[in-house]
Design a protein around this motif. Structure first.
Motif, mmCIF file in Angstrom:
data_model
loop_
_atom_site.group_PDB
_atom_site.id
_atom_site.type_symbol
_atom_site.label_atom_id
_atom_site.label_comp_id
_atom_site.label_asym_id
_atom_site.label_seq_id
_atom_site.Cartn_x
_atom_site.Cartn_y
_atom_site.Cartn_z
ATOM 1 N N TYR A 1 -21.061 -3.102 20.304
ATOM 2 C CA TYR A 1 -19.611 -2.896 20.331
ATOM 3 C C TYR A 1 -19.023 -3.870 21.344
ATOM 4 C CZ TYR A 1 -20.122 1.294 17.534
ATOM 5 O OH TYR A 1 -20.392 2.153 16.499
ATOM 6 N N THR A 2 -17.764 -4.228 21.150
ATOM 7 C CA THR A 2 -17.102 -5.183 22.030
ATOM 8 C C THR A 2 -16.592 -4.502 23.293
ATOM 9 O OG1 THR A 2 -16.432 -6.584 20.180
ATOM 10 C CG2 THR A 2 -15.139 -6.779 22.208
ATOM 11 N N VAL A 3 -17.006 -5.012 24.442
ATOM 12 C CA VAL A 3 -16.452 -4.579 25.728
ATOM 13 C C VAL A 3 -15.197 -5.407 25.954
ATOM 14 C CG1 VAL A 3 -16.774 -4.536 28.235
ATOM 15 C CG2 VAL A 3 -18.682 -3.936 26.722
ATOM 16 N N GLY B 1 -3.855 -2.791 11.197
ATOM 17 C CA GLY B 1 -4.006 -3.606 9.991
ATOM 18 C C GLY B 1 -4.571 -4.989 10.229
ATOM 19 N N VAL B 2 -4.970 -5.290 11.457
ATOM 20 C CA VAL B 2 -5.548 -6.601 11.768
ATOM 21 C C VAL B 2 -6.981 -6.401 12.269
ATOM 22 C CG1 VAL B 2 -5.381 -8.658 13.236
ATOM 23 C CG2 VAL B 2 -3.302 -7.576 12.367
ATOM 24 N N LYS B 3 -7.947 -6.862 11.502
ATOM 25 C CA LYS B 3 -9.365 -6.752 11.873
ATOM 26 C C LYS B 3 -9.763 -7.942 12.740
ATOM 27 C CE LYS B 3 -9.908 -3.154 9.233
ATOM 28 N NZ LYS B 3 -9.416 -1.951 9.831
ATOM 29 N N LEU B 4 -10.595 -7.668 13.730
ATOM 30 C CA LEU B 4 -11.026 -8.708 14.669
ATOM 31 C C LEU B 4 -12.524 -8.942 14.565
ATOM 32 C CD1 LEU B 4 -9.037 -7.396 17.750
ATOM 33 C CD2 LEU B 4 -8.461 -9.376 16.355
ATOM 34 N N PRO B 5 -12.962 -10.190 14.711
ATOM 35 C CA PRO B 5 -14.401 -10.460 14.712
ATOM 36 C C PRO B 5 -15.035 -9.940 16.007
ATOM 37 C CG PRO B 5 -13.188 -12.468 15.196
ATOM 38 C CD PRO B 5 -12.169 -11.402 14.861
ATOM 39 N N ALA B 6 -16.253 -9.475 15.898
ATOM 40 C CA ALA B 6 -16.974 -8.949 17.056
ATOM 41 C C ALA B 6 -17.056 -9.993 18.167
ATOM 42 C CB ALA B 6 -18.377 -8.526 16.651
ATOM 43 N N PRO C 1 -23.040 -3.750 29.988
ATOM 44 C CA PRO C 1 -23.447 -2.420 29.523
ATOM 45 C C PRO C 1 -22.286 -1.429 29.437
ATOM 46 C CG PRO C 1 -24.070 -2.715 31.813
ATOM 47 C CD PRO C 1 -23.494 -4.027 31.360
ATOM 48 N N PHE C 2 -22.430 -0.504 28.507
ATOM 49 C CA PHE C 2 -21.457 0.575 28.366
ATOM 50 C C PHE C 2 -21.801 1.665 29.367
ATOM 51 C CE2 PHE C 2 -20.459 -1.651 24.544
ATOM 52 C CZ PHE C 2 -19.120 -1.378 24.335
ATOM 53 N N LYS C 3 -21.011 1.714 30.436
ATOM 54 C CA LYS C 3 -21.197 2.713 31.484
ATOM 55 C C LYS C 3 -19.840 3.336 31.785
ATOM 56 C CE LYS C 3 -20.709 -0.732 35.072
ATOM 57 N NZ LYS C 3 -21.228 -1.397 36.228
ATOM 58 N N ARG C 4 -19.803 4.277 32.676
ATOM 59 C CA ARG C 4 -18.575 4.987 33.015
ATOM 60 C C ARG C 4 -17.435 4.010 33.324
ATOM 61 N NH1 ARG C 4 -16.353 9.719 34.456
ATOM 62 N NH2 ARG C 4 -14.962 9.817 36.240
ATOM 63 N N GLY C 5 -16.291 4.227 32.663
ATOM 64 C CA GLY C 5 -15.110 3.425 32.901
ATOM 65 C C GLY C 5 -14.976 2.194 32.030
ATOM 66 N N VAL C 6 -16.027 1.823 31.314
ATOM 67 C CA VAL C 6 -15.947 0.655 30.442
ATOM 68 C C VAL C 6 -15.045 0.989 29.256
ATOM 69 C CG1 VAL C 6 -17.294 -0.725 28.776
ATOM 70 C CG2 VAL C 6 -18.090 -0.471 31.117
ATOM 71 N N VAL C 7 -14.234 0.009 28.848
ATOM 72 C CA VAL C 7 -13.353 0.155 27.694
ATOM 73 C C VAL C 7 -13.941 -0.678 26.566
ATOM 74 C CG1 VAL C 7 -11.019 -0.187 26.790
ATOM 75 C CG2 VAL C 7 -11.347 0.472 29.192
ATOM 76 N N GLY C 8 -14.214 -0.023 25.447
ATOM 77 C CA GLY C 8 -14.790 -0.706 24.290
ATOM 78 C C GLY C 8 -13.894 -0.569 23.080
ATOM 79 N N MET C 9 -14.097 -1.441 22.131
ATOM 80 C CA MET C 9 -13.329 -1.414 20.886
ATOM 81 C C MET C 9 -14.077 -0.589 19.849
ATOM 82 S SD MET C 9 -10.549 -3.076 21.506
ATOM 83 C CE MET C 9 -9.856 -3.232 19.862
ATOM 84 N N ALA C 10 -13.362 0.381 19.268
ATOM 85 C CA ALA C 10 -13.934 1.175 18.190
ATOM 86 C C ALA C 10 -13.945 0.321 16.927
ATOM 87 C CB ALA C 10 -13.111 2.440 17.984
ATOM 88 N N ARG C 11 -14.871 0.627 16.038
ATOM 89 C CA ARG C 11 -14.967 -0.119 14.786
ATOM 90 C C ARG C 11 -15.609 0.752 13.715
ATOM 91 N NH1 ARG C 11 -20.174 -1.515 13.851
ATOM 92 N NH2 ARG C 11 -21.597 -1.810 15.587
ATOM 93 N N PHE D 1 -11.915 2.875 23.156
ATOM 94 C CA PHE D 1 -12.434 4.073 23.822
ATOM 95 C C PHE D 1 -12.774 3.765 25.267
ATOM 96 C CE2 PHE D 1 -15.877 2.009 21.482
ATOM 97 C CZ PHE D 1 -16.879 1.864 22.423
ATOM 98 N N ILE D 2 -12.736 4.817 26.081
ATOM 99 C CA ILE D 2 -13.076 4.726 27.504
ATOM 100 C C ILE D 2 -14.293 5.600 27.731
ATOM 101 C CG2 ILE D 2 -12.293 5.129 29.873
ATOM 102 C CD1 ILE D 2 -9.383 4.859 28.792
ATOM 103 N N MET D 3 -15.316 5.032 28.312
ATOM 104 C CA MET D 3 -16.589 5.739 28.516
ATOM 105 C C MET D 3 -16.504 6.745 29.663
ATOM 106 S SD MET D 3 -18.430 4.368 26.154
ATOM 107 C CE MET D 3 -19.970 5.185 26.558
ATOM 108 N N PHE D 4 -17.022 7.952 29.402
ATOM 109 C CA PHE D 4 -17.177 8.963 30.449
ATOM 110 C C PHE D 4 -18.493 8.746 31.197
ATOM 111 C CE2 PHE D 4 -14.544 11.798 27.588
ATOM 112 C CZ PHE D 4 -13.443 11.833 28.422
ATOM 113 N N ASP D 5 -19.489 8.202 30.515
ATOM 114 C CA ASP D 5 -20.821 8.068 31.092
ATOM 115 C C ASP D 5 -21.522 6.863 30.462
ATOM 116 O OD1 ASP D 5 -22.998 8.688 32.681
ATOM 117 O OD2 ASP D 5 -23.332 10.663 31.824
ATOM 118 N N GLU D 6 -22.674 6.527 30.974
ATOM 119 C CA GLU D 6 -23.463 5.416 30.459
ATOM 120 C C GLU D 6 -24.038 5.773 29.089
ATOM 121 O OE1 GLU D 6 -27.055 2.493 31.990
ATOM 122 O OE2 GLU D 6 -26.619 4.331 33.087
ATOM 123 N N THR D 7 -23.952 4.822 28.144
ATOM 124 C CA THR D 7 -24.497 5.027 26.797
ATOM 125 C C THR D 7 -25.124 3.712 26.334
ATOM 126 O OG1 THR D 7 -22.740 6.632 26.356
ATOM 127 C CG2 THR D 7 -23.987 5.842 24.457
#
Length: 190
Positions: free
Chosen positions: A146-148, A100-105, A111-121, A133-139
């Motif tokens: 998206y926020t790392v 219930g709490v939205k955060l500013p970007a 880069p989003f690569k394997r093992g990076v943790v990003g915030m879904a939005r 989310f946790i990345m399986f591969d580079e995207t």
């Protein structure tokens, strides 16, 4: 004379090393920053996440706050796409819930690569909440959009075992769940 200078040089090197070791903060000495480390326990094993408050201070603080409130315990990995990512953080398991709490970007150039943790939005860049989310591969298509918030420093083999979803959206039926999530500074020694 040479051996005296050699011993003096060695003693000076030791003294300099000790002085630097006591002057540098723990993070600079290679010691883990327990206040910014999360333990994400799965049925397969422990995933250790190093938060990046230097990149996303508001998001890192919110993840720690929710973790300390036991928000993530028992929450499903509701969206898991092979070769892409595993997403959790929605207690409803639908992908539409949160805290219930939205955060500013807080976008960065990491880069989003394997093992990076990003915030879904949602569509709005300023709509991240509790889901991550946790990345399986580079995207590369996620870069700068998206926020790392962190990176997995150990346990990616356990992330790889999380039950994968089906279809384009990666919805998981009978999903694996976060067993427990803990801020490392709060963890009891084993």
């Amino acid at each position: 004379m040479r051996s005296v200078l050699g011993r003096l040089g060695a003693a000076l090197a030791v003294a300099l090393t000790l002085a630097l070791a006591t002057a540098l903060p723990a993070a600079a000495q290679g010691k883990p920053d327990l206040e910014n480390t999360l333990y994400l326990d799965t049925a397969y094993g422990r995933v250790v996440i190093k938060l990046r408050p230097d990149l996303a201070p508001k998001h890192a603080a919110r993840l720690k706050e929710l973790t300390r409130a036991n928000f993530y315990n028992g929450v499903p990995f509701h969206r898991v796409i092979e070769g892409f990512m595993a997403q959790t953080g929605d207690p409803t398991g639908t992908g539409t819930g949160g805290s219930g709490v939205k955060l500013p970007a807080e976008f960065s150039n990491v880069p989003f690569k394997r093992g990076v943790v990003g915030m879904a939005r949602a569509t709005s860049p300023d709509s991240a909440d509790s889901q991550f989310f946790i990345m399986f591969d580079e995207t590369p298509s996620l870069n700068g959009k998206y926020t790392v918030v962190g990176e997995v420093v150990s346990g990616m083999e356990f992330v790889d075992k999380i039950k994968k979803g089906t279809g384009q959206g990666g919805t998981v039926s009978n999903p694996d769940k976060v067993v427990k999530m803990t801020v490392a500074a709060d963890a009891k020694p084993k």
